[in-house]
Design a protein around this motif. Structure first.
Motif, PDB file in Angstrom:
ATOM      1  N   ARG A 144      -2.449   7.195   7.100  1.00 43.38           N
ATOM      2  CA  ARG A 144      -3.643   6.733   6.396  1.00 43.38           C
ATOM      3  C   ARG A 144      -3.237   6.226   5.015  1.00 43.38           C
ATOM      4  NH1 ARG A 144      -4.829  11.346   3.281  1.00 43.38           N
ATOM      5  NH2 ARG A 144      -3.968  13.254   4.206  1.00 43.38           N
ATOM      6  N   TYR A 145      -4.015   5.283   4.508  1.00 43.16           N
ATOM      7  CA  TYR A 145      -3.736   4.698   3.204  1.00 43.16           C
ATOM      8  C   TYR A 145      -4.303   5.566   2.086  1.00 43.16           C
ATOM      9  CZ  TYR A 145      -3.023   0.378   5.912  1.00 43.16           C
ATOM     10  OH  TYR A 145      -2.602  -0.574   6.816  1.00 43.16           O
ATOM     11  N   LEU A 146      -3.562   5.645   0.983  1.00 38.45           N
ATOM     12  CA  LEU A 146      -4.057   6.308  -0.223  1.00 38.45           C
ATOM     13  C   LEU A 146      -4.471   5.297  -1.291  1.00 38.45           C
ATOM     14  CD1 LEU A 146      -1.593   9.302  -0.770  1.00 38.45           C
ATOM     15  CD2 LEU A 146      -3.780   9.275   0.454  1.00 38.45           C
ATOM     16  N   PRO A 180      -0.803  16.778   3.168  1.00 47.71           N
ATOM     17  CA  PRO A 180      -1.656  17.545   2.246  1.00 47.71           C
ATOM     18  C   PRO A 180      -2.266  16.686   1.145  1.00 47.71           C
ATOM     19  CG  PRO A 180       0.661  17.981   1.811  1.00 47.71           C
ATOM     20  CD  PRO A 180       0.602  17.194   3.079  1.00 47.71           C
ATOM     21  N   TYR A 181      -1.744  15.458   0.985  1.00 47.17           N
ATOM     22  CA  TYR A 181      -2.295  14.561  -0.027  1.00 47.17           C
ATOM     23  C   TYR A 181      -3.556  13.898   0.517  1.00 47.17           C
ATOM     24  CZ  TYR A 181       2.547  14.883  -1.756  1.00 47.17           C
ATOM     25  OH  TYR A 181       3.763  15.335  -2.195  1.00 47.17           O
ATOM     26  N   GLU A 182      -4.704  14.346   0.061  1.00 47.10           N
ATOM     27  CA  GLU A 182      -5.955  13.719   0.473  1.00 47.10           C
ATOM     28  C   GLU A 182      -6.227  12.450  -0.320  1.00 47.10           C
ATOM     29  OE1 GLU A 182      -7.864  14.470   2.974  1.00 47.10           O
ATOM     30  OE2 GLU A 182      -6.614  16.178   3.562  1.00 47.10           O
ATOM     31  N   ALA A 233       0.843  -1.195   0.000  1.00 43.47           N
ATOM     32  CA  ALA A 233       0.000   0.000   0.000  1.00 43.47           C
ATOM     33  C   ALA A 233       0.875   1.240   0.000  1.00 43.47           C
ATOM     34  CB  ALA A 233      -0.927   0.017   1.210  1.00 43.47           C
ATOM     35  N   ILE A 234       0.306   2.320  -0.472  1.00 39.90           N
ATOM     36  CA  ILE A 234       0.924   3.636  -0.388  1.00 39.90           C
ATOM     37  C   ILE A 234       0.213   4.377   0.736  1.00 39.90           C
ATOM     38  CG2 ILE A 234       1.231   5.844  -1.564  1.00 39.90           C
ATOM     39  CD1 ILE A 234       1.507   4.251  -4.164  1.00 39.90           C
ATOM     40  N   ALA A 236      -4.444   1.003  -6.813  1.00 39.58           N
ATOM     41  CA  ALA A 236      -3.749   1.896  -7.739  1.00 39.58           C
ATOM     42  C   ALA A 236      -4.271   1.687  -9.162  1.00 39.58           C
ATOM     43  CB  ALA A 236      -2.243   1.647  -7.681  1.00 39.58           C
ATOM     44  N   LYS A 237      -4.640   0.441  -9.458  1.00 38.14           N
ATOM     45  CA  LYS A 237      -5.153   0.123 -10.792  1.00 38.14           C
ATOM     46  C   LYS A 237      -6.431   0.895 -11.088  1.00 38.14           C
ATOM     47  CE  LYS A 237      -6.249  -3.861 -13.715  1.00 38.14           C
ATOM     48  NZ  LYS A 237      -6.337  -5.346 -13.758  1.00 38.14           N
TER      49      LYS A 237
END
Length: 334
Positions: free
Chosen positions: A233-235, A149-151, A141-142, A252-253
């Protein structure tokens, strides 16, 4: 290369088996008069089996080995002794196994290093081993710190496009199982990232949670403690489909980046181990991984229990070899 070497190795073992069968037929009468018998006539296994973990005690590989060992003892009827031989990204244990007799009495746990180290100037070749069974999968996971700031995953990609060569990610080491997919991410998203390597997953994830880097790529299970604690948190997950435990986290796909990666753990013996021994060990491993005790322990560590045949594991390794090789070539600019 791996496929050709393995097929050639199998061909040699078939020839050897035919020769041994012929010899055994010629000597059968003489052997039958040997009332004392001996170890050579006993079925495998008839002595203790050593299971080497090439990493420090306490990690997921060590946990799985110590959970698996007593279950294998029940299946095989002999002691299975777990021993840690850490060092040099697992290569200490991998090289040790190559020096052992191919008789099935020494096994080593392997991870992605079994395919990646050959590209990093280590004397490790997957063709030197017989692959028994994969026993764990750990989807990646990312993840970012909670106040990042990356929601969304798209926010990360857009920022990396706006600031080429400035967005950073932490990894457990250059060329590691979690550094390599970042190369695929950069190629597909047409971005330039900066790898900040650490000595293992724990400090790598802690750096991301502290905000020392912009994001982390690692196993879901390894990041989960920080996520559950409210620090991260996971993106996106690097899986073919959304994970049952994380139904709200996209792959991601789904987001336009066809990127999958998972850590894995499995068991191997030296190349040249007889097929019947390989089959005996693999069958015992598959039976053990089906036990509730094993499944519950592995799942409690946010990993996926697996139990595959030698053929399935061998095919998986060849796919991993090709995939990680391509990523490492990207990193090396080849």
């Amino acid at each position: 290369m791996l496929g050709r070497d393995r097929k050639f190795g199998k061909f040699l073992r078939i020839k050897q088996a035919i020769a041994l069968t012929t010899t055994a037929g010629l000597l059968f009468t003489g052997c039958a008069t040997n009332a004392g018998g001996g170890a050579e006539g006993d079925d495998f296994p008839n002595e203790d089996i050593r299971l080497v973990v090439p990493w420090e005690a306490g990690g997921s590989g060590d946990l799985s080995a110590r959970t698996l060992a007593p279950l294998l003892e029940d299946e095989l009827g002999v002691n299975v002794i777990v021993e840690n031989r850490p060092g040099a990204n697992g290569s200490v244990g991998y090289n040790w196994l190559k020096e052992q007799d191919p008789d099935g009495y020494n096994m080593v746990m392997v991870g992605a290093e079994i395919v990646t180290l050959q590209y990093l100037d280590y004397d490790i070749d997957p063709a030197d081993y017989e692959f028994l069974s994969q026993i764990i999968s750990g989807p990646g996971a990312i993840a970012v710190r909670e106040d990042s700031p990356y929601e969304t995953f798209d926010d990360l990609v857009e920022d990396a496009k706006d600031r080429p060569g400035e967005v950073t990610y932490s990894s457990p080491g250059v060329g590691s199982v979690w550094d390599n997919p970042a190369q695929g991410l950069q190629e597909q998203a047409d971005i330039e990232l900066v790898n900040v390597p650490f000595d293992g997953s724990a400090p790598s994830i802690e750096a991301a949670a502290a905000g020392d880097v912009d994001f982390s790529i690692d196993a879901v299970g390894s990041q989960k403690a920080q996520v559950d604690g409210g620090d991260m948190r996971y993106l996106a997950v690097l899986a073919e489909e959304r994970l049952d435990d994380l139904p709200d986290v996209p792959t991601a796909k789904e987001l336009g980046i066809d990127l999958q990666n998972a850590s894995f753990t499995g068991l191997v013996v030296p190349e040249g181990t007889p097929d019947d021994v390989v089959d005996t060990l693999s069958s015992a491993i598959q039976e053990a991984t089906e036990q509730d005790e094993y499944k519950e322990t592995i799942e409690s560590s946010n990993l996926i229990p697996v139990g595959t045949s030698p053929e399935e594991f061998d095919e998986f390794i060849q796919q991993e070899d090709e995939r990680h090789g391509q990523w490492i070539e990207l990193a090396q600019g080849e």
